[in-house]
Enzyme design. Sequence first.
Site, PDB file in Angstrom:
ATOM      1  N   VAL A  13     -42.778  -6.056  -1.942  1.00 51.78           N
ATOM      2  CA  VAL A  13     -42.475  -7.022  -2.992  1.00 51.78           C
ATOM      3  C   VAL A  13     -41.639  -8.108  -2.317  1.00 51.78           C
ATOM      4  O   VAL A  13     -40.557  -7.831  -1.790  1.00 51.78           O
ATOM      5  CB  VAL A  13     -41.688  -6.358  -4.137  1.00 51.78           C
ATOM      6  CG1 VAL A  13     -41.355  -7.384  -5.207  1.00 51.78           C
ATOM      7  CG2 VAL A  13     -42.505  -5.203  -4.712  1.00 51.78           C
ATOM      8  N   GLY A 227     -51.167 -23.329  17.743  1.00 56.20           N
ATOM      9  CA  GLY A 227     -52.469 -22.674  17.645  1.00 56.20           C
ATOM     10  C   GLY A 227     -52.437 -21.230  18.102  1.00 56.20           C
ATOM     11  O   GLY A 227     -51.494 -20.490  17.807  1.00 56.20           O
ATOM     12  N   ASP A 254     -50.544 -13.594   8.612  1.00 55.94           N
ATOM     13  CA  ASP A 254     -51.403 -12.659   7.870  1.00 55.94           C
ATOM     14  C   ASP A 254     -52.661 -13.372   7.358  1.00 55.94           C
ATOM     15  O   ASP A 254     -53.749 -12.778   7.341  1.00 55.94           O
ATOM     16  CB  ASP A 254     -50.629 -12.050   6.691  1.00 55.94           C
ATOM     17  CG  ASP A 254     -49.389 -11.309   7.164  1.00 55.94           C
ATOM     18  OD1 ASP A 254     -49.437 -10.716   8.259  1.00 55.94           O
ATOM     19  OD2 ASP A 254     -48.372 -11.341   6.445  1.00 55.94           O
ATOM     20  N   SER A 284     -52.699 -22.174   4.234  1.00 53.85           N
ATOM     21  CA  SER A 284     -51.733 -21.283   3.559  1.00 53.85           C
ATOM     22  C   SER A 284     -50.314 -21.852   3.599  1.00 53.85           C
ATOM     23  O   SER A 284     -49.525 -21.602   2.687  1.00 53.85           O
ATOM     24  CB  SER A 284     -51.763 -19.876   4.166  1.00 53.85           C
ATOM     25  OG  SER A 284     -51.058 -19.847   5.403  1.00 53.85           O
TER      26      SER A 284
HETATM   27  O1  RIB Z   1     -45.835 -11.647   7.160  1.00 56.33           O
HETATM   28  C1  RIB Z   1     -45.186 -11.975   5.964  1.00 56.33           C
HETATM   29  C2  RIB Z   1     -44.788 -10.732   5.254  1.00 56.33           C
HETATM   30  O2  RIB Z   1     -43.815 -10.052   6.029  1.00 56.33           O
HETATM   31  C3  RIB Z   1     -44.137 -10.948   3.913  1.00 56.33           C
HETATM   32  O3  RIB Z   1     -45.063 -10.970   2.863  1.00 56.33           O
HETATM   33  C4  RIB Z   1     -43.143  -9.803   3.830  1.00 56.33           C
HETATM   34  O4  RIB Z   1     -43.448  -8.904   2.821  1.00 56.33           O
HETATM   35  C5  RIB Z   1     -43.153  -9.140   5.197  1.00 56.33           C
HETATM   36  O5  RIB Z   1     -43.902  -8.000   5.204  1.00 56.33           O
END
Ligand code: RIB
Length: 314
Positions: A13, A227, A254, A284
Site C-alpha cells: 500500500v 535510458g 516497474d 508513467s
Molecule cells: O517501485 C516502486 C514501488 O516500490 C512502490 O510502489 C512501493 O510500493 C515500493 O514497492
Amino acid sequence: MTRKIGVVGSNMVDLITYVDRMPGPGETLEAPSFEIGCGGKGANQAVAAARLGAQVMMVTRVGDDVFADNTLANLVRFGVDTRHVRKVPGRSSGVAPIFVEPSGENSILIVKGANADLLPAAVDEAAADLQSCNLILMQMEVPTETVYHTIEWAARHGIETLLNPAPAAADLALERIRHVTFLVPNESELATLSGLPTDTDAQIVAAARFLIAQGIRVVIVTLGRRGARLVTADTVVEIQAVSVAPRDTTGAGDAFIGSFAHFYVKTQDVLASLQQAAVYAAHSITRLGTQKAYASAQEFADFRQTHAPDLPVI
Ligand code: RIB
C-alpha cells in the site's frame, strides 16, 4: 496461442506524500498533499503488463487488515488473475511510505508485512498454473529463498524468468540466480550485485559482463533519464529514454519491466520490446502515483504516436 506472464512477488500500500523538500533530522515540515495508492514492485509490474492487454497471474500475500480487500479488488479490476493471492492471518499488509519531491524524484521505505510470508511453498502450490506461463517476473520484496526457488523451478520447467533485484540485496547469491533469463537492475543495484563500480558507461558494461560470466543470459541496466543498456555476452545496445517533464518517477522502473514483459511474450523480440518499454515508462512519470499512473493500451498508443512516432507498432 495466448501467452501468459506470472508474477511471484510483492504488493504494497503506497502512502505517498508530495513534499516541497525533505525534512532534516528533528525537523517538522508541512507537506502540500498525500495519497494512498496500490503499489509494490510485483503488483506494479503485473498491472503494467495487464494494462497493455497481457494475461497475468500473481502469486502474492496480503495482510489480515483493512488494506487487503482493496489490494485484491484493485488487482481484479486490472484483470490480474488473483487465484494465488492469499491473506496471512495476524500480519499487516506490506506498506510503503513514499516521499516525492517537486522534481519528481522519490524516496521510499518499505515494510514487507505479509510479503515476508510468500514462502517457496507458495510457488509449489501455484505450480500447475505457473507452468502455463511463458515468463515469470520476480523482485526482492519477498523472501530471497522464494526467489531462488522460483528461478530454479522455472529453469527445470523450461520457463523464462526475469529478476528485478530491487531493493538491492548485497547477500544475493549469484550462483542461485544464474539460471535467470533476464536480470534487470538499476545502476546502484548492479554495483551492489557485482561488487564493482558503475559510475561510467564502461564500468556499467563491465559489471553487467561480470554477471553474465556467472551464467545470467541477459542483463538490462535501467538508467533513468539516460535510458537503459541491454548487455549480453557479445553485444551492448543503448535503449534511448524519451524526454518528458517528470511529475512523479515512482514506479517508472516497474512500468518499464511490466511493459517489457508484455511486449516480449508477444513478440520474443528483446530489443523491440525494450524500446517500447522505454516509452511506456516515460509516460508513467508524467502522471502521479504508481499503478494508477500506468497507461492503457490505447493511452500508450496515443503517447507513442506523439513522443516516439518513428517507433514501429508491435
Ligand atoms: O517501485 C516502486 C514501488 O516500490 C512502490 O510502489 C512501493 O510500493 C515500493 O514497492
